[in-house]
Design a protein around this motif. Structure first.
Motif, PDB file in Angstrom:
ATOM      1  N   PRO A 199       0.815  -1.221   0.000  1.00  0.00           N
ATOM      2  CA  PRO A 199       0.000   0.000   0.000  1.00  0.00           C
ATOM      3  C   PRO A 199       0.850   1.274   0.000  1.00  0.00           C
ATOM      4  O   PRO A 199       1.066   1.903   1.031  1.00  0.00           O
ATOM      5  CB  PRO A 199      -0.806  -0.138   1.297  1.00  0.00           C
ATOM      6  N   VAL A 200       1.320   1.670  -1.195  1.00  0.00           N
ATOM      7  CA  VAL A 200       2.146   2.874  -1.303  1.00  0.00           C
ATOM      8  C   VAL A 200       1.408   4.085  -0.746  1.00  0.00           C
ATOM      9  O   VAL A 200       1.992   4.947  -0.080  1.00  0.00           O
ATOM     10  CB  VAL A 200       2.540   3.113  -2.773  1.00  0.00           C
ATOM     11  N   GLY A 201       0.108   4.157  -0.997  1.00  0.00           N
ATOM     12  CA  GLY A 201      -0.679   5.292  -0.527  1.00  0.00           C
ATOM     13  C   GLY A 201      -0.767   5.402   0.979  1.00  0.00           C
ATOM     14  O   GLY A 201      -0.989   6.492   1.511  1.00  0.00           O
ATOM     15  N   ALA A 202      -0.583   4.291   1.673  1.00  0.00           N
ATOM     16  CA  ALA A 202      -0.611   4.342   3.138  1.00  0.00           C
ATOM     17  C   ALA A 202       0.617   5.063   3.671  1.00  0.00           C
ATOM     18  O   ALA A 202       0.599   5.580   4.797  1.00  0.00           O
ATOM     19  CB  ALA A 202      -0.680   2.928   3.711  1.00  0.00           C
ATOM     20  N   PHE A 203       1.702   5.115   2.874  1.00  0.00           N
ATOM     21  CA  PHE A 203       2.916   5.813   3.263  1.00  0.00           C
ATOM     22  C   PHE A 203       2.969   7.234   2.689  1.00  0.00           C
ATOM     23  O   PHE A 203       3.351   8.164   3.386  1.00  0.00           O
ATOM     24  CB  PHE A 203       4.154   5.031   2.791  1.00  0.00           C
ATOM     25  N   MET A 204       2.620   7.359   1.403  1.00  0.00           N
ATOM     26  CA  MET A 204       2.692   8.664   0.732  1.00  0.00           C
ATOM     27  C   MET A 204       1.372   8.926  -0.001  1.00  0.00           C
ATOM     28  O   MET A 204       1.258   8.722  -1.213  1.00  0.00           O
ATOM     29  CB  MET A 204       3.871   8.678  -0.240  1.00  0.00           C
ATOM     30  N   PRO A 205       0.355   9.367   0.739  1.00  0.00           N
ATOM     31  CA  PRO A 205      -0.984   9.530   0.146  1.00  0.00           C
ATOM     32  C   PRO A 205      -1.042  10.561  -0.967  1.00  0.00           C
ATOM     33  O   PRO A 205      -1.905  10.472  -1.851  1.00  0.00           O
ATOM     34  CB  PRO A 205      -1.840   9.948   1.350  1.00  0.00           C
ATOM     35  N   SER A 206      -0.152  11.549  -0.979  1.00  0.00           N
ATOM     36  CA  SER A 206      -0.223  12.614  -1.979  1.00  0.00           C
ATOM     37  C   SER A 206       0.157  12.142  -3.376  1.00  0.00           C
ATOM     38  O   SER A 206      -0.122  12.833  -4.358  1.00  0.00           O
ATOM     39  CB  SER A 206       0.688  13.779  -1.567  1.00  0.00           C
ATOM     40  N   LEU A 207       0.764  10.970  -3.503  1.00  0.00           N
ATOM     41  CA  LEU A 207       1.186  10.487  -4.817  1.00  0.00           C
ATOM     42  C   LEU A 207       0.027   9.983  -5.665  1.00  0.00           C
ATOM     43  O   LEU A 207       0.157   9.864  -6.883  1.00  0.00           O
ATOM     44  CB  LEU A 207       2.213   9.354  -4.656  1.00  0.00           C
ATOM     45  N   GLY A 208      -1.070   9.629  -5.033  1.00  0.00           N
ATOM     46  CA  GLY A 208      -2.189   9.067  -5.774  1.00  0.00           C
ATOM     47  C   GLY A 208      -1.999   7.615  -6.143  1.00  0.00           C
ATOM     48  O   GLY A 208      -2.746   7.061  -6.946  1.00  0.00           O
ATOM     49  N   VAL A 209      -0.981   6.967  -5.569  1.00  0.00           N
ATOM     50  CA  VAL A 209      -0.677   5.566  -5.873  1.00  0.00           C
ATOM     51  C   VAL A 209      -1.240   4.680  -4.762  1.00  0.00           C
ATOM     52  O   VAL A 209      -1.054   4.969  -3.577  1.00  0.00           O
ATOM     53  CB  VAL A 209       0.843   5.344  -5.994  1.00  0.00           C
ATOM     54  N   GLY A 210      -1.926   3.597  -5.156  1.00  0.00           N
ATOM     55  CA  GLY A 210      -2.481   2.671  -4.179  1.00  0.00           C
ATOM     56  C   GLY A 210      -1.616   1.432  -4.034  1.00  0.00           C
ATOM     57  O   GLY A 210      -0.393   1.520  -3.909  1.00  0.00           O
ATOM     58  N   ASN A 211      -2.240   0.275  -4.117  1.00  0.00           N
ATOM     59  CA  ASN A 211      -1.509  -0.982  -3.943  1.00  0.00           C
ATOM     60  C   ASN A 211      -0.610  -1.257  -5.155  1.00  0.00           C
ATOM     61  O   ASN A 211      -1.004  -1.064  -6.309  1.00  0.00           O
ATOM     62  CB  ASN A 211      -2.482  -2.148  -3.759  1.00  0.00           C
ATOM     63  N   LEU A 212       0.592  -1.751  -4.864  1.00  0.00           N
ATOM     64  CA  LEU A 212       1.588  -2.018  -5.903  1.00  0.00           C
ATOM     65  C   LEU A 212       2.055  -3.461  -5.815  1.00  0.00           C
ATOM     66  O   LEU A 212       2.463  -3.925  -4.754  1.00  0.00           O
ATOM     67  CB  LEU A 212       2.789  -1.077  -5.741  1.00  0.00           C
ATOM     68  N   THR A 213       2.010  -4.156  -6.960  1.00  0.00           N
ATOM     69  CA  THR A 213       2.578  -5.493  -7.065  1.00  0.00           C
ATOM     70  C   THR A 213       3.592  -5.470  -8.206  1.00  0.00           C
ATOM     71  O   THR A 213       3.234  -5.228  -9.364  1.00  0.00           O
ATOM     72  CB  THR A 213       1.494  -6.553  -7.347  1.00  0.00           C
ATOM     73  N   ALA A 214       4.867  -5.687  -7.871  1.00  0.00           N
ATOM     74  CA  ALA A 214       5.912  -5.560  -8.883  1.00  0.00           C
ATOM     75  C   ALA A 214       7.156  -6.329  -8.478  1.00  0.00           C
ATOM     76  O   ALA A 214       7.365  -6.625  -7.296  1.00  0.00           O
ATOM     77  CB  ALA A 214       6.263  -4.082  -9.098  1.00  0.00           C
ATOM     78  N   ASP A 215       7.984  -6.634  -9.479  1.00  0.00           N
ATOM     79  CA  ASP A 215       9.309  -7.220  -9.276  1.00  0.00           C
ATOM     80  C   ASP A 215      10.328  -6.294  -9.927  1.00  0.00           C
ATOM     81  O   ASP A 215      10.170  -5.922 -11.104  1.00  0.00           O
ATOM     82  CB  ASP A 215       9.415  -8.616  -9.910  1.00  0.00           C
ATOM     83  N   ILE A 216      11.365  -5.934  -9.184  1.00  0.00           N
ATOM     84  CA  ILE A 216      12.412  -5.052  -9.705  1.00  0.00           C
ATOM     85  C   ILE A 216      13.763  -5.684  -9.405  1.00  0.00           C
ATOM     86  O   ILE A 216      14.041  -6.046  -8.258  1.00  0.00           O
ATOM     87  CB  ILE A 216      12.330  -3.649  -9.074  1.00  0.00           C
ATOM     88  N   ASP A 217      14.604  -5.823 -10.441  1.00  0.00           N
ATOM     89  CA  ASP A 217      15.938  -6.394 -10.292  1.00  0.00           C
ATOM     90  C   ASP A 217      16.970  -5.405 -10.822  1.00  0.00           C
ATOM     91  O   ASP A 217      16.778  -4.815 -11.890  1.00  0.00           O
ATOM     92  CB  ASP A 217      16.054  -7.713 -11.057  1.00  0.00           C
ATOM     93  N   LEU A 218      18.051  -5.253 -10.070  1.00  0.00           N
ATOM     94  CA  LEU A 218      19.109  -4.323 -10.472  1.00  0.00           C
ATOM     95  C   LEU A 218      20.465  -4.948 -10.174  1.00  0.00           C
ATOM     96  O   LEU A 218      20.710  -5.435  -9.074  1.00  0.00           O
ATOM     97  CB  LEU A 218      18.961  -3.008  -9.700  1.00  0.00           C
ATOM     98  N   ASP A 219      21.335  -4.953 -11.180  1.00  0.00           N
ATOM     99  CA  ASP A 219      22.720  -5.390 -11.020  1.00  0.00           C
ATOM    100  C   ASP A 219      23.606  -4.325 -11.645  1.00  0.00           C
ATOM    101  O   ASP A 219      23.335  -3.877 -12.781  1.00  0.00           O
ATOM    102  CB  ASP A 219      22.967  -6.732 -11.721  1.00  0.00           C
ATOM    103  N   GLY A 220      24.660  -3.933 -10.934  1.00  0.00           N
ATOM    104  CA  GLY A 220      25.480  -2.894 -11.506  1.00  0.00           C
ATOM    105  C   GLY A 220      26.899  -2.878 -11.004  1.00  0.00           C
ATOM    106  O   GLY A 220      27.260  -3.519 -10.011  1.00  0.00           O
TER     107      GLY A 220
END
Length: 314
Positions: free
Chosen positions: A226-247
């Motif tokens: 629940p992104v919106g529970a942390f930062m309500p001003s963004l207008g973003v709600g629940n997020l389901t995602a996978d992010i991978d980073l190698d550098g």
């Protein structure tokens, strides 16, 4: 060898901040170790019980000097303010009767400590539990170790205005959540993971970083977080995602930098609408960025390739 043992039945004193303190217990010392056993230090609001030991010698130069601490008790926040007035602005947000519960079991030597238990609990607000092993705890430049953490955040949001800067406090919330993670540290190297769970969803992060090689990896997984529970001003709600980073390297305009990233956006709520099925693969190699974006949505069905070159101005 010579040894002493001093039972302390009752000691009353007044700390310079004005708090009346009482103590009792047994102090002993011989040629190898000194101990404080069954010690109780108390004020009218706080109570701390401890057993502590330390070998005879120089703690900074003798790596085998034995150390030990077992402690259990409650420190009233009002007493903490008396000892450290600078904490007053933060602590005044909590109930006057609030107390920090402590429990510790630490033993080992000056160069190697086992933390079997380290608990700090402010009931209703925050609870943290740590255990692990630390090598060279007195020398930050040589310190290394591993620690497992468990925690719970409760009503912290009700006191955020005293903890966070004003602008941040107005745009950021701290909902109730549980935390679980581990960290392994050595000079120039960090390897850790954390799992954050709220009532609505979950976030899991696993990462590694090496200062000397400028190498890093990160794996982020969210499930209905629940992104919106942390930062309500963004207008973003629940997020389901996978992010991978190698550098390797931080500056994309450097020919030595290599960065590989992959994002799989399963679903995200934004301003009341749900978007998903978006995938991104990107790579930075020898100052050149290549990326592929695929979107499988009725309102945005596309497959795009992107390319760019970074110029370091030289």
């Amino acid at each position: 060898g010579t040894s002493i043992r001093v039972p302390l039945r009752h000691l009353a004193a007044e700390e310079r901040c004005g708090i009346a303190m009482m103590a009792s217990g047994t102090f002993s010392m011989d040629s190898t170790v000194m101990k404080a056993e069954n010690f109780n230090i108390a004020t009218s609001r706080s109570n701390l019980y401890l057993d502590a030991s330390m070998g005879i010698g120089n703690i900074m130069t003798d790596p085998q000097l034995p150390l030990g601490l077992q402690a259990n008790g409650t420190i009233a926040l009002q007493d903490a303010v008396s000892f450290m007035p600078s904490l007053g602005n933060i602590i005044s947000s909590f109930p006057a009767s609030a107390g920090l519960r402590l429990n510790a079991d630490i033993h080992g030597t000056a160069s190697s400590l086992d933390v079997d238990r380290l608990v700090a609990d402010l009931p209703g607000y925050i609870s943290l539990n740590a255990k692990g092993h630390v090598i060279n705890p007195l020398d930050f430049n040589k310190m290394k170790g591993n620690v497992d953490l468990n925690g719970k955040l409760g009503k912290i949001n009700t006191v955020k205005n005293r903890i966070l800067p004003g602008r941040t406090a107005n745009s950021f919330n701290i909902p109730p959540m549980t935390l679980k993670g581990s960290i392994a540290y050595s000079p120039g190297n960090i390897d850790g993971d954390i799992d954050v769970r709220t009532a609505a969803g979950r976030l899991a992060l696993d990462g590694r970083w090496n200062a000397r090689s400028e190498g890093y990896t990160a794996r982020l997984r969210t499930v209905s977080f629940p992104v919106g529970a942390f930062m309500p001003s963004l207008g973003v709600g629940n997020l389901t995602a996978d992010i991978d980073l190698d550098g390797h390297g931080y500056n994309p305009a450097s020919r030595k930098t290599r960065i590989k990233a992959a994002v799989d956006l399963h679903s995200v709520e934004y301003n009341g609408a749900t978007v998903g099925n978006i995938r991104l693969k990107a790579m930075v190699d020898t100052c050149r960025l290549t990326a592929d974006v695929v979107s499988d949505n009725t309102f945005a069905d596309f497959d795009a390739d992107l390319a760019a070159t970074f110029n370091n101005g030289g």
